[in-house]
Design a protein around this motif. Structure first.
Motif, PDB file in Angstrom:
ATOM      1  N   ASP A  77     -15.278  28.805  13.408  1.00  0.00           N
ATOM      2  CA  ASP A  77     -14.979  27.630  12.595  1.00  0.00           C
ATOM      3  C   ASP A  77     -13.614  27.817  11.926  1.00  0.00           C
ATOM      4  O   ASP A  77     -13.344  28.865  11.331  1.00  0.00           O
ATOM      5  CB  ASP A  77     -16.064  27.446  11.522  1.00  0.00           C
ATOM      6  N   PRO A  78     -12.724  26.834  12.008  1.00  0.00           N
ATOM      7  CA  PRO A  78     -11.393  26.952  11.402  1.00  0.00           C
ATOM      8  C   PRO A  78     -11.424  27.205   9.898  1.00  0.00           C
ATOM      9  O   PRO A  78     -10.479  27.757   9.337  1.00  0.00           O
ATOM     10  CB  PRO A  78     -10.727  25.607  11.701  1.00  0.00           C
ATOM     11  N   ILE A  89     -12.966  29.370   8.291  1.00  0.00           N
ATOM     12  CA  ILE A  89     -12.961  30.808   8.001  1.00  0.00           C
ATOM     13  C   ILE A  89     -11.543  31.318   7.795  1.00  0.00           C
ATOM     14  O   ILE A  89     -11.258  32.011   6.819  1.00  0.00           O
ATOM     15  CB  ILE A  89     -13.690  31.586   9.112  1.00  0.00           C
ATOM     16  N   GLN A  90     -10.647  30.975   8.695  1.00  0.00           N
ATOM     17  CA  GLN A  90      -9.254  31.407   8.550  1.00  0.00           C
ATOM     18  C   GLN A  90      -8.595  30.773   7.329  1.00  0.00           C
ATOM     19  O   GLN A  90      -7.792  31.410   6.653  1.00  0.00           O
ATOM     20  CB  GLN A  90      -8.461  31.086   9.821  1.00  0.00           C
ATOM     21  N   LEU A  91      -8.945  29.524   7.047  1.00  0.00           N
ATOM     22  CA  LEU A  91      -8.375  28.848   5.879  1.00  0.00           C
ATOM     23  C   LEU A  91      -8.826  29.509   4.580  1.00  0.00           C
ATOM     24  O   LEU A  91      -8.021  29.717   3.665  1.00  0.00           O
ATOM     25  CB  LEU A  91      -8.764  27.363   5.896  1.00  0.00           C
ATOM     26  N   VAL A  92     -10.112  29.848   4.480  1.00  0.00           N
ATOM     27  CA  VAL A  92     -10.619  30.528   3.285  1.00  0.00           C
ATOM     28  C   VAL A  92      -9.976  31.909   3.152  1.00  0.00           C
ATOM     29  O   VAL A  92      -9.595  32.318   2.049  1.00  0.00           O
ATOM     30  CB  VAL A  92     -12.160  30.654   3.316  1.00  0.00           C
ATOM     31  N   ALA A  93      -9.853  32.616   4.267  1.00  0.00           N
ATOM     32  CA  ALA A  93      -9.257  33.953   4.230  1.00  0.00           C
ATOM     33  C   ALA A  93      -7.812  33.900   3.727  1.00  0.00           C
ATOM     34  O   ALA A  93      -7.402  34.727   2.906  1.00  0.00           O
ATOM     35  CB  ALA A  93      -9.326  34.605   5.610  1.00  0.00           C
ATOM     36  N   ALA A  94      -7.049  32.914   4.198  1.00  0.00           N
ATOM     37  CA  ALA A  94      -5.658  32.778   3.755  1.00  0.00           C
ATOM     38  C   ALA A  94      -5.591  32.439   2.271  1.00  0.00           C
ATOM     39  O   ALA A  94      -4.791  33.016   1.518  1.00  0.00           O
ATOM     40  CB  ALA A  94      -4.950  31.701   4.582  1.00  0.00           C
ATOM     41  N   ALA A 106     -15.289  21.990   4.916  1.00  0.00           N
ATOM     42  CA  ALA A 106     -16.048  23.245   4.832  1.00  0.00           C
ATOM     43  C   ALA A 106     -15.309  24.271   3.982  1.00  0.00           C
ATOM     44  O   ALA A 106     -15.910  24.943   3.140  1.00  0.00           O
ATOM     45  CB  ALA A 106     -16.329  23.804   6.227  1.00  0.00           C
ATOM     46  N   CYS A 107     -14.006  24.392   4.173  1.00  0.00           N
ATOM     47  CA  CYS A 107     -13.225  25.346   3.387  1.00  0.00           C
ATOM     48  C   CYS A 107     -13.289  24.989   1.904  1.00  0.00           C
ATOM     49  O   CYS A 107     -13.527  25.850   1.058  1.00  0.00           O
ATOM     50  CB  CYS A 107     -11.773  25.360   3.861  1.00  0.00           C
ATOM     51  N   GLY A 151     -22.160  24.467   5.932  1.00  0.00           N
ATOM     52  CA  GLY A 151     -22.547  24.081   7.281  1.00  0.00           C
ATOM     53  C   GLY A 151     -21.945  24.911   8.393  1.00  0.00           C
ATOM     54  O   GLY A 151     -21.961  24.509   9.548  1.00  0.00           O
ATOM     55  N   LEU A 152     -21.389  26.083   8.064  1.00  0.00           N
ATOM     56  CA  LEU A 152     -20.820  26.922   9.115  1.00  0.00           C
ATOM     57  C   LEU A 152     -21.921  27.434  10.032  1.00  0.00           C
ATOM     58  O   LEU A 152     -22.972  27.874   9.573  1.00  0.00           O
ATOM     59  CB  LEU A 152     -20.080  28.123   8.519  1.00  0.00           C
ATOM     60  N   THR A 153     -21.643  27.380  11.312  1.00  0.00           N
ATOM     61  CA  THR A 153     -22.595  27.889  12.296  1.00  0.00           C
ATOM     62  C   THR A 153     -21.937  28.865  13.254  1.00  0.00           C
ATOM     63  O   THR A 153     -22.598  29.435  14.111  1.00  0.00           O
ATOM     64  CB  THR A 153     -23.208  26.735  13.128  1.00  0.00           C
ATOM     65  N   SER A 154     -20.630  29.060  13.120  1.00  0.00           N
ATOM     66  CA  SER A 154     -19.900  29.913  14.050  1.00  0.00           C
ATOM     67  C   SER A 154     -18.748  30.612  13.340  1.00  0.00           C
ATOM     68  O   SER A 154     -18.130  30.039  12.437  1.00  0.00           O
ATOM     69  CB  SER A 154     -19.347  29.056  15.194  1.00  0.00           C
TER      70      SER A 154
END
Length: 146
Positions: free
Chosen positions: A110-111, A113-118, A71-72, A104-107
């Motif tokens: 979802d891990p 999110i933190q990976l993309v932010a970093a 997803a990331c 496909g993020l639904t929440s």
């Protein structure tokens, strides 16, 4: 539904801020999400976003963790294709909303999110010159001045 879209977009980039924009239209008109106009990225830029450039060697670990998460990786590719980082910080969030759904993020838990932010927090400032990014981090304009 629009509020959920906005929350996912914000979560992708600034989940630590804990606030979501309410993009619920008041006129009933479909809201258009922004997209940058950066065009194709150069090989030098792509190397930078992967942490393979002297400009962003510190970002290689963040990219590697993101690349291992489907997803990331999808969100990163989509955001780069949409030229989201060429936009202002607040527009980057809206630009990324379709990327989260395509991945496909639904929440917001979802891990990815933190990976993309970093990853984005590292490459946006490091690669802004070589990639033509705006250099603004999403939501940075909303943070209190020190």
């Amino acid at each position: 539904m629009r509020k959920a879209l906005a929350c996912v977009g914000l979560g992708l980039w600034l989940s630590s801020l804990g606030a979501c924009l309410d993009l619920e239209p008041t006129t009933g008109v479909e809201q258009q999400l922004p997209q940058g106009d950066g065009g194709a990225l150069s090989d030098e830029c792509l190397a930078c976003t992967r942490g393979d450039s002297a400009l962003a060697l510190d970002c290689a670990e963040a990219y590697g963790r993101c690349a291992e998460n489907e997803a990331c990786s999808s969100i990163v590719d989509c955001s780069l294709e949409r030229s989201c980082f060429n936009l202002s910080g607040s527009e980057q969030i809206n630009c990324s909303i379709p990327c989260g759904f395509e991945a496909g993020l639904t929440s917001l838990d979802d891990p990815a999110i933190q990976l993309v932010a970093a990853w984005s927090g590292c490459i946006i400032p490091a690669c802004s010159e070589v990639c033509g990014f705006s250099g603004e981090l999403p939501g940075a304009q909303d943070l209190p001045a020190n």
